[in-house]
Design a protein around this motif. Structure first.
Motif, short mmCIF file in Angstrom:
data_model
loop_
_atom_site.label_atom_id
_atom_site.label_comp_id
_atom_site.label_asym_id
_atom_site.label_seq_id
_atom_site.Cartn_x
_atom_site.Cartn_y
_atom_site.Cartn_z
N GLY A 1 0.81 -1.21 0.00
CA GLY A 1 0.00 0.00 0.00
C GLY A 1 0.84 1.26 0.00
O GLY A 1 0.54 2.23 -0.72
N MET A 2 1.92 1.26 0.77
CA MET A 2 2.79 2.43 0.83
C MET A 2 3.44 2.69 -0.52
O MET A 2 3.42 3.83 -1.03
CB MET A 2 3.88 2.23 1.88
N LEU A 3 4.03 1.68 -1.13
CA LEU A 3 4.72 1.87 -2.40
C LEU A 3 3.75 2.24 -3.50
O LEU A 3 4.07 3.08 -4.37
CB LEU A 3 5.48 0.59 -2.78
N ALA A 4 2.57 1.65 -3.51
CA ALA A 4 1.58 1.97 -4.53
C ALA A 4 1.18 3.44 -4.45
O ALA A 4 1.07 4.13 -5.48
CB ALA A 4 0.34 1.08 -4.37
N ARG A 5 0.98 3.95 -3.25
CA ARG A 5 0.60 5.35 -3.09
C ARG A 5 1.74 6.30 -3.49
O ARG A 5 1.51 7.33 -4.12
CB ARG A 5 0.19 5.61 -1.63
N VAL A 6 2.96 5.95 -3.12
CA VAL A 6 4.10 6.79 -3.48
C VAL A 6 4.28 6.79 -5.00
O VAL A 6 4.52 7.85 -5.61
CB VAL A 6 5.38 6.28 -2.79
N THR A 7 4.17 5.62 -5.63
CA THR A 7 4.31 5.53 -7.08
C THR A 7 3.23 6.33 -7.78
O THR A 7 3.50 7.06 -8.75
CB THR A 7 4.24 4.06 -7.53
N ARG A 8 2.01 6.21 -7.31
CA ARG A 8 0.89 6.96 -7.89
C ARG A 8 1.13 8.47 -7.80
O ARG A 8 0.98 9.19 -8.79
CB ARG A 8 -0.40 6.60 -7.17
N SER A 9 1.52 8.95 -6.62
CA SER A 9 1.74 10.39 -6.43
C SER A 9 2.88 10.90 -7.30
O SER A 9 2.78 11.97 -7.92
CB SER A 9 2.03 10.68 -4.96
N ALA A 10 3.97 10.13 -7.36
CA ALA A 10 5.13 10.56 -8.16
C ALA A 10 4.79 10.59 -9.64
O ALA A 10 5.20 11.53 -10.36
CB ALA A 10 6.30 9.62 -7.89
N MET A 11 4.04 9.61 -10.11
CA MET A 11 3.69 9.57 -11.52
C MET A 11 2.67 10.64 -11.88
O MET A 11 2.72 11.22 -12.98
CB MET A 11 3.18 8.18 -11.91
N LEU A 12 1.73 10.92 -10.98
CA LEU A 12 0.76 11.99 -11.25
C LEU A 12 1.47 13.34 -11.34
O LEU A 12 1.13 14.18 -12.18
CB LEU A 12 -0.29 12.02 -10.14
N GLU A 13 2.48 13.55 -10.49
CA GLU A 13 3.25 14.79 -10.55
C GLU A 13 4.02 14.88 -11.87
O GLU A 13 4.07 15.95 -12.49
CB GLU A 13 4.22 14.86 -9.37
#
Length: 319
Positions: free
Chosen positions: A193-205
């Motif tokens: 869950g942590m990595l998925a959220r970080v990946t999502r936020s970084a890619m959206l940026e």
């Protein structure tokens, strides 16, 4: 800063940190209530001669600084001392149990990286209902502690369904992989869950950046845009989180190994703490600290390779 100079400085910092950590670990065990002698006697009364013999054997009556320096000197020579509980060399205990823990951590890391990156990428690229579903799923994962996940998985898939072993580490590589499947998932759930959220936020940026807009305006295929301009530019943030993930795995393995009765160093640390097995606790604690620092060093060395904007010694900041 040159690579060699940076690496040399970090190694020197690691050595200094390990020295401080060794003093803290040894001092904490020295100040802990109880003593190894009380465990060895198991509540039985002992003559002054017998108690003196135990204290002399383990140097329990020596001054703190003398005990610390003797222990530190032995550690530097690869002598971790003798386990009070198991009556054998600590190095032998570690050699027997460390491979199990490293295999469990490696399996969990593979699960975290594969599923976490996949979920984060899908959520960022597709958006809409898919993004909402991933967010709900990862919220549940992040809110589930490793020990709770271990108990739930063990009760359902091992006890109720009988699909996986409920305890032990198995014999042989194939059997070990089968025995460690549930523990690896339990250990990985929160971090997925942590990595998925970080990946999502970084890619959206990265998706909202100017160079992505320019690439799309030039007719670059969307898959190539996502791979080269979005995911690649997110790797710095993801890799930094990866260092935290490995460190968390090393800590949480203590809880998971205890729940599944896996004979790794996590369970050994828990048992040794309970029985005041000072040499074993001190050795494992220092090994964990050393692994933390090695992981952080590797991350710092890899960051400039995956993101040229980052220079050596500046984690997370653009050059």
């Amino acid at each position: 800063m040159s690579f060699v100079r940076f690496a040399a400085r970090r190694v020197a910092e690691m050595a200094a940190t390990l020295l401080v950590a060794s003093f803290v670990v040894f001092g904490a065990m020295y100040l802990a209530p109880g003593s190894p002698a009380s465990f060895l006697l198991a509540g039985r009364s002992a003559s002054p001669e017998a108690l003196a013999s135990i204290n002399a054997q383990y140097h329990l009556n020596d001054p703190f600084l003398v005990r610390y320096l003797r222990w530190l000197g032995d550690m530097l020579q690869g002598d971790f001392g003798r386990s009070i509980t198991y009556r054998t060399d600590v190095s032998r205990l570690l050699a027997d149990r460390l491979p199990v823990t490293l295999l469990l951590v490696a399996m969990s890391l593979v699960v975290v990286v594969v599923i976490g990156l996949l979920l984060g990428r899908i959520a960022a690229v597709r958006g809409g209902a898919t993004d909402s579903t991933v967010l709900v799923t990862t919220t549940f994962a992040v809110g589930t502690p490793s020990f709770v996940a271990a108990v739930l998985l063990q009760g359902l898939f091992a006890v109720q369904l009988g699909w996986f072993p409920s305890s032990g580490a198995g014999d042989g590589l194939g059997d070990m992989l089968w025995h460690l499947t549930l523990p690896a998932i339990a250990l990985a759930l929160y971090l997925i869950g942590m990595l998925a959220r970080v990946t999502r936020s970084a890619m959206l940026e990265a998706l909202g950046s100017e160079h992505v807009t320019v690439a799309r305006s030039r007719g670059v295929p969307e898959r190539q845009v996502i791979r080269r301009h979005v995911f690649h530019n997110s790797l710095g943030t993801i890799l930094t989180t990866g260092g935290l993930i490995v460190s968390t795995l090393l800590v949480c393995t203590i809880l998971v190994e205890t729940a599944f009765s896996i004979g790794g160093i996590g369970q050994l640390l828990e048992l040794s703490t309970t029985t005041k097995d000072f040499p074993t606790v001190q050795a494992i604690s220092l090994i964990i600290v050393a692994l933390f620092m090695v992981v952080n060093l590797i991350v710092d060395l890899l960051l400039p390779l995956v993101d040229p904007r980052i220079t050596l010694g500046t984690r997370g900041a653009a050059a």
